[in-house]
Scaffold this motif. Structure first.
Motif, PDB file in Angstrom:
ATOM      1  N   LEU A   1      -9.148   7.594 -11.813  1.00  0.00           N
ATOM      2  CA  LEU A   1     -10.687   7.930 -11.657  1.00  0.00           C
ATOM      3  C   LEU A   1     -11.070   9.310 -12.130  1.00  0.00           C
ATOM      4  CD1 LEU A   1     -13.333   6.722 -11.056  1.00  0.00           C
ATOM      5  CD2 LEU A   1     -12.893   7.454  -8.693  1.00  0.00           C
ATOM      6  N   ILE A   2     -10.356  10.172 -11.712  1.00  0.00           N
ATOM      7  CA  ILE A   2     -10.644  11.785 -11.990  1.00  0.00           C
ATOM      8  C   ILE A   2     -10.443  11.718 -13.520  1.00  0.00           C
ATOM      9  CG2 ILE A   2      -9.715  14.096 -11.827  1.00  0.00           C
ATOM     10  CD1 ILE A   2      -8.888  13.553  -8.914  1.00  0.00           C
ATOM     11  N   TYR A   3      -9.455  11.383 -14.100  1.00  0.00           N
ATOM     12  CA  TYR A   3      -9.137  11.292 -15.578  1.00  0.00           C
ATOM     13  C   TYR A   3     -10.315  10.700 -16.190  1.00  0.00           C
ATOM     14  CZ  TYR A   3      -7.281  10.120 -19.955  1.00  0.00           C
ATOM     15  OH  TYR A   3      -7.106   9.995 -21.657  1.00  0.00           O
TER      16      TYR A   3
ATOM     17  N   GLN B   1     -12.419  -2.100 -15.356  1.00  0.00           N
ATOM     18  CA  GLN B   1     -12.668  -2.883 -14.012  1.00  0.00           C
ATOM     19  C   GLN B   1     -11.872  -4.199 -13.919  1.00  0.00           C
ATOM     20  OE1 GLN B   1     -16.613  -3.077 -12.316  1.00  0.00           O
ATOM     21  NE2 GLN B   1     -17.444  -1.235 -13.783  1.00  0.00           N
ATOM     22  N   LEU B   2     -10.667  -3.964 -14.019  1.00  0.00           N
ATOM     23  CA  LEU B   2      -9.609  -5.287 -14.246  1.00  0.00           C
ATOM     24  C   LEU B   2      -9.907  -5.768 -12.656  1.00  0.00           C
ATOM     25  CD1 LEU B   2      -6.528  -3.982 -15.912  1.00  0.00           C
ATOM     26  CD2 LEU B   2      -8.484  -4.959 -16.830  1.00  0.00           C
TER      27      LEU B   2
ATOM     28  N   GLU C   1      -4.626   5.693  -8.129  1.00  0.00           N
ATOM     29  CA  GLU C   1      -6.001   5.260  -8.377  1.00  0.00           C
ATOM     30  C   GLU C   1      -7.086   6.235  -8.544  1.00  0.00           C
ATOM     31  OE1 GLU C   1      -6.740   2.426  -9.187  1.00  0.00           O
ATOM     32  OE2 GLU C   1      -4.910   1.230  -9.035  1.00  0.00           O
ATOM     33  N   LEU C   2      -6.886   7.361  -7.424  1.00  0.00           N
ATOM     34  CA  LEU C   2      -7.871   8.459  -7.211  1.00  0.00           C
ATOM     35  C   LEU C   2      -7.604   9.197  -8.546  1.00  0.00           C
ATOM     36  CD1 LEU C   2      -9.997  10.018  -5.919  1.00  0.00           C
ATOM     37  CD2 LEU C   2      -8.340  10.950  -4.715  1.00  0.00           C
TER      38      LEU C   2
ATOM     39  N   PHE D   1       0.868  -0.971   0.076  1.00  0.00           N
ATOM     40  CA  PHE D   1       0.089   0.159   0.111  1.00  0.00           C
ATOM     41  C   PHE D   1       0.845   1.255  -0.249  1.00  0.00           C
ATOM     42  CE2 PHE D   1      -3.469  -2.846   1.485  1.00  0.00           C
ATOM     43  CZ  PHE D   1      -4.279  -2.268   0.798  1.00  0.00           C
ATOM     44  N   THR D   2       2.315   1.167  -0.184  1.00  0.00           N
ATOM     45  CA  THR D   2       2.846   2.465  -0.148  1.00  0.00           C
ATOM     46  C   THR D   2       3.226   2.459  -1.818  1.00  0.00           C
ATOM     47  OG1 THR D   2       5.125   1.278  -0.636  1.00  0.00           O
ATOM     48  CG2 THR D   2       3.997   1.268   1.695  1.00  0.00           C
TER      49      THR D   2
END
Length: 216
Positions: free
Chosen positions: A203-205, A215-216, A199-200, A178-179
């Motif tokens: 998603l914004i893009y 949705q892999l 990831e955020l 998670f780093t």
């Protein structure tokens, strides 16, 4: 997860736990059989992608009938080794680590965090969410003692590579990272990195450019 045949694409492999979860939902609702279009509607994954994924494993369904839910559940449970319990260690009990300890894979009774490590914990341990937490000095001893092969890293980035090196030395086979650090590990060790900021941003893009996520 059990070793996946090399011919199976990585994207397909990542979707297998999703298929298993949604098939469990269908089974719990009393469904005996399901079509690729029904799975597509429930999972928001293209039906052609589902059929292509399933085709890698041979004839899982019948034309005009669809897929037998119980048969698919049994197949994916065996493929994902859901009949075997997997003990996990967590390293780094900050905000995210605490949340993971509280959640502790409640929807998957075969996977559980059984031990954690944090620099603020004593060598003789303390309990957080009923899970023993020890100082990182105890990592080698405790992980070997428990025979753990999977570790979750939620510690500060500056310590990630050094910790990965320690885990390599004791033969840990997989890290859920998670780093944001890209860990340098031997080819035999499996690392899945989840960078929440990336990831955020992704998603914004997608939202701004109306790009459909696969949705892999």
């Amino acid at each position: 997860m059990s070793e996946v045949t090399p011919k199976i694409p990585q994207a397909t492999s990542k979707r297998l736990p999703l298929y298993y979860r949604f098939l469990q939902n269908f089974a719990n609702a009393g469904k005996k059989r399901v079509s690729s279009s029904e799975l597509s509607e429930a999972m928001k994954i293209d039906a052609a992608t589902i059929r292509r994924d399933f085709s890698h494993f041979g004839a899982l369904g019948r034309k005009g009938y669809g897929y037998d839910v119980h048969h698919l559940l049994t197949f994916f449970r065996q493929t994902l080794d859901q009949d075997e319990e997997t003990d996990v260690a967590l390293i780094g009990v900050g905000s995210l680590g605490n949340a993971l300890l509280k959640y502790n894979f409640q929807k998957n009774h075969n996977t559980r965090i059984v031990i954690a490590f944090d620099s603020k914990a004593p060598n003789d341990g303390k309990l957080i969410s009923d899970i023993p937490v020890f100082h990182p000095d105890m990592i080698e001893e405790k992980i070997k003692e428990l025979g753990i092969n999977l570790v979750i890293l939620t510690l500060p980035s500056r310590a990630a590579q050094e910790m990965a090196d320690r885990l390599v030395k004791i033969g840990v086979k997989g890290i859920l990272n998670f780093t944001p650090v890209r860990l340098d590990v031997p080819r035999w060790m499996h690392v899945h990195t989840i960078d929440l900021s990336v990831e955020l941003q992704s998603l914004i893009y997608f939202i701004k450019n109306d790009v459909k996520d696969s949705q892999l």
